[in-house]
Design a protein around this motif. Structure first.
Motif, PDB file in Angstrom:
ATOM      1  N   GLU A  42      31.329 -28.097  -2.652  1.00  0.00           N
ATOM      2  CA  GLU A  42      31.741 -27.169  -1.607  1.00  0.00           C
ATOM      3  C   GLU A  42      31.610 -25.721  -2.078  1.00  0.00           C
ATOM      4  O   GLU A  42      31.161 -24.837  -1.328  1.00  0.00           O
ATOM      5  CB  GLU A  42      33.181 -27.464  -1.191  1.00  0.00           C
ATOM      6  CG  GLU A  42      33.319 -28.778  -0.414  1.00  0.00           C
ATOM      7  CD  GLU A  42      34.762 -29.094  -0.071  1.00  0.00           C
ATOM      8  OE1 GLU A  42      35.668 -28.360  -0.562  1.00  0.00           O
ATOM      9  OE2 GLU A  42      34.992 -30.059   0.674  1.00  0.00           O
ATOM     10  N   CYS A  45      27.851 -24.699  -2.348  1.00  0.00           N
ATOM     11  CA  CYS A  45      27.242 -24.509  -1.027  1.00  0.00           C
ATOM     12  C   CYS A  45      27.792 -23.271  -0.317  1.00  0.00           C
ATOM     13  O   CYS A  45      27.058 -22.536   0.339  1.00  0.00           O
ATOM     14  CB  CYS A  45      27.480 -25.738  -0.159  1.00  0.00           C
ATOM     15  SG  CYS A  45      26.602 -27.223  -0.707  1.00  0.00           S
ATOM     16  N   TRP A  61      18.091 -27.500   6.404  1.00  0.00           N
ATOM     17  CA  TRP A  61      19.192 -27.649   5.455  1.00  0.00           C
ATOM     18  C   TRP A  61      19.105 -28.937   4.646  1.00  0.00           C
ATOM     19  O   TRP A  61      19.846 -29.120   3.684  1.00  0.00           O
ATOM     20  CB  TRP A  61      20.518 -27.585   6.194  1.00  0.00           C
ATOM     21  CG  TRP A  61      20.855 -26.195   6.605  1.00  0.00           C
ATOM     22  CD1 TRP A  61      20.539 -25.603   7.795  1.00  0.00           C
ATOM     23  CD2 TRP A  61      21.510 -25.207   5.821  1.00  0.00           C
ATOM     24  NE1 TRP A  61      20.969 -24.297   7.812  1.00  0.00           N
ATOM     25  CE2 TRP A  61      21.578 -24.029   6.608  1.00  0.00           C
ATOM     26  CE3 TRP A  61      22.054 -25.192   4.537  1.00  0.00           C
ATOM     27  CZ2 TRP A  61      22.160 -22.863   6.154  1.00  0.00           C
ATOM     28  CZ3 TRP A  61      22.648 -24.031   4.083  1.00  0.00           C
ATOM     29  CH2 TRP A  61      22.695 -22.888   4.876  1.00  0.00           C
ATOM     30  N   THR A  62      18.200 -29.835   5.003  1.00  0.00           N
ATOM     31  CA  THR A  62      18.064 -31.073   4.222  1.00  0.00           C
ATOM     32  C   THR A  62      17.524 -30.784   2.840  1.00  0.00           C
ATOM     33  O   THR A  62      17.631 -31.606   1.936  1.00  0.00           O
ATOM     34  CB  THR A  62      17.120 -32.071   4.924  1.00  0.00           C
ATOM     35  OG1 THR A  62      15.816 -31.477   5.049  1.00  0.00           O
ATOM     36  CG2 THR A  62      17.653 -32.437   6.290  1.00  0.00           C
ATOM     37  N   TYR A  67      22.462 -31.851  -0.606  1.00  0.00           N
ATOM     38  CA  TYR A  67      23.835 -32.138  -0.207  1.00  0.00           C
ATOM     39  C   TYR A  67      24.516 -31.051   0.606  1.00  0.00           C
ATOM     40  O   TYR A  67      25.613 -31.250   1.098  1.00  0.00           O
ATOM     41  CB  TYR A  67      24.705 -32.432  -1.432  1.00  0.00           C
ATOM     42  CG  TYR A  67      24.650 -31.436  -2.542  1.00  0.00           C
ATOM     43  CD1 TYR A  67      24.156 -31.792  -3.788  1.00  0.00           C
ATOM     44  CD2 TYR A  67      25.093 -30.136  -2.371  1.00  0.00           C
ATOM     45  CE1 TYR A  67      24.105 -30.884  -4.823  1.00  0.00           C
ATOM     46  CE2 TYR A  67      25.049 -29.222  -3.398  1.00  0.00           C
ATOM     47  CZ  TYR A  67      24.564 -29.593  -4.632  1.00  0.00           C
ATOM     48  OH  TYR A  67      24.514 -28.685  -5.659  1.00  0.00           O
ATOM     49  N   CYS A  68      23.943 -29.872   0.754  1.00  0.00           N
ATOM     50  CA  CYS A  68      24.621 -28.797   1.477  1.00  0.00           C
ATOM     51  C   CYS A  68      24.494 -28.964   2.981  1.00  0.00           C
ATOM     52  O   CYS A  68      23.382 -29.051   3.503  1.00  0.00           O
ATOM     53  CB  CYS A  68      24.059 -27.426   1.080  1.00  0.00           C
ATOM     54  SG  CYS A  68      24.723 -26.791  -0.465  1.00  0.00           S
ATOM     55  N   PRO A  69      25.619 -28.969   3.692  1.00  0.00           N
ATOM     56  CA  PRO A  69      25.550 -28.894   5.150  1.00  0.00           C
ATOM     57  C   PRO A  69      25.255 -27.457   5.542  1.00  0.00           C
ATOM     58  O   PRO A  69      25.304 -26.561   4.703  1.00  0.00           O
ATOM     59  CB  PRO A  69      26.972 -29.296   5.567  1.00  0.00           C
ATOM     60  CG  PRO A  69      27.813 -28.803   4.440  1.00  0.00           C
ATOM     61  CD  PRO A  69      26.991 -29.004   3.194  1.00  0.00           C
ATOM     62  N   PRO A  70      24.944 -27.189   6.797  1.00  0.00           N
ATOM     63  CA  PRO A  70      24.754 -25.797   7.211  1.00  0.00           C
ATOM     64  C   PRO A  70      26.012 -24.980   6.939  1.00  0.00           C
ATOM     65  O   PRO A  70      27.106 -25.348   7.352  1.00  0.00           O
ATOM     66  CB  PRO A  70      24.477 -25.916   8.715  1.00  0.00           C
ATOM     67  CG  PRO A  70      23.901 -27.289   8.869  1.00  0.00           C
ATOM     68  CD  PRO A  70      24.651 -28.142   7.887  1.00  0.00           C
TER      69      PRO A  70
END
Length: 237
Positions: A42, A45, A61-62, A67-70
């Motif tokens: 977290e 990111c 974002w993939t 592993y980072c979400p937007p």
């Protein structure tokens, strides 16, 4: 090749250097959970610098290290990324180099100019990595770019200062003493070789070699703008 001591005494207590080390450790403990999940992911990111997001050059974002979400990215991330780390070894290695080299640069610049110089080195490092791979969605974290700026300044101000290094060859450790300019020059050459080796490799996690180079070059060039020569008995700083 690991430096463990330099023969370059300071004439003032390097309070800013100590504070930077403490701040990085506190961030690692309080924000990044000492590398535990989900705090580590977290923090990387949220507070890392993602070139493609900052520049608007990519929206996939993939590719953000898998592993980072937007997440919201702004130019504050360029600064916050300098105080994030990806693991214990990353943190310890950076703080060790900061401990060895930063006290003398702070001694030469004094606290306020040193803080500005440190941050500019980190900004230049992020800019260099973004220029090398503007579409990358891999978060950049670490103090190594700013520390690269410190090392560039050290190479220019104190090229002949003896630096004690340990060379680890498997189970054998050799100790040598070489001029700072040689030790730092070898370090820069290794970063350059590694950086050119990554060209064309696509988006991958790992070490931001271009950031190291950008920070070093910026520090080498900018130090003359920040440094006011002062004569201290036995040497000039």
């Amino acid at each position: 090749m690991i430096p463990y001591k330099d023969e370059n005494p300071t004439h003032h207590v390097p309070w800013v250097t100590y504070s930077l080390i403490i701040l990085n450790v506190l961030v690692w403990v309080l924000v990044q959970g000492m590398g535990t999940q989900p705090a580590l992911v977290e923090s990387v990111c949220r507070f890392g610098a993602i070139p493609g997001a900052l520049l608007g050059a990519a929206q996939d974002w993939t590719g953000a290290a898998g592993y980072c979400p937007p997440v919201s990215q702004g130019w504050f991330n360029v600064i916050s990324s300098m105080f994030m780390h990806g693991g214990w070894l990353h943190l310890i290695g950076n703080m060790w180099f900061l401990w060895i080299f930063a006290d003398n640069i702070e001694d030469a610049l004094r606290p306020f100019r040193f803080i500005v110089f440190y941050l500019l080195g980190g900004i230049a490092a992020v800019a260099a990595q973004m220029a090398a791979d503007p579409g990358s969605m891999v978060p950049m974290v670490g103090a190594s770019g700013a520390i690269g700026g410190i090392m560039g300044a050290y190479a220019r101000l104190y090229p002949r200062v003896p630096v004690h290094i340990a060379i680890i060859l498997g189970y054998f450790v050799m100790r040598r003493t070489i001029p700072a300019v040689w030790m730092l020059g070898i370090w820069l050459a290794l970063q350059a070789l590694s950086a050119f080796a990554t060209i064309g490799a696509g988006q991958q996690g790992g070490i931001a070699f271009w950031a190291h180079i950008g920070g070093f070059v910026a520090g080498f060039l900018l130090i003359r703008l920040f440094h006011i020569p002062r004569t201290i008995p036995g040497r000039e700083v």
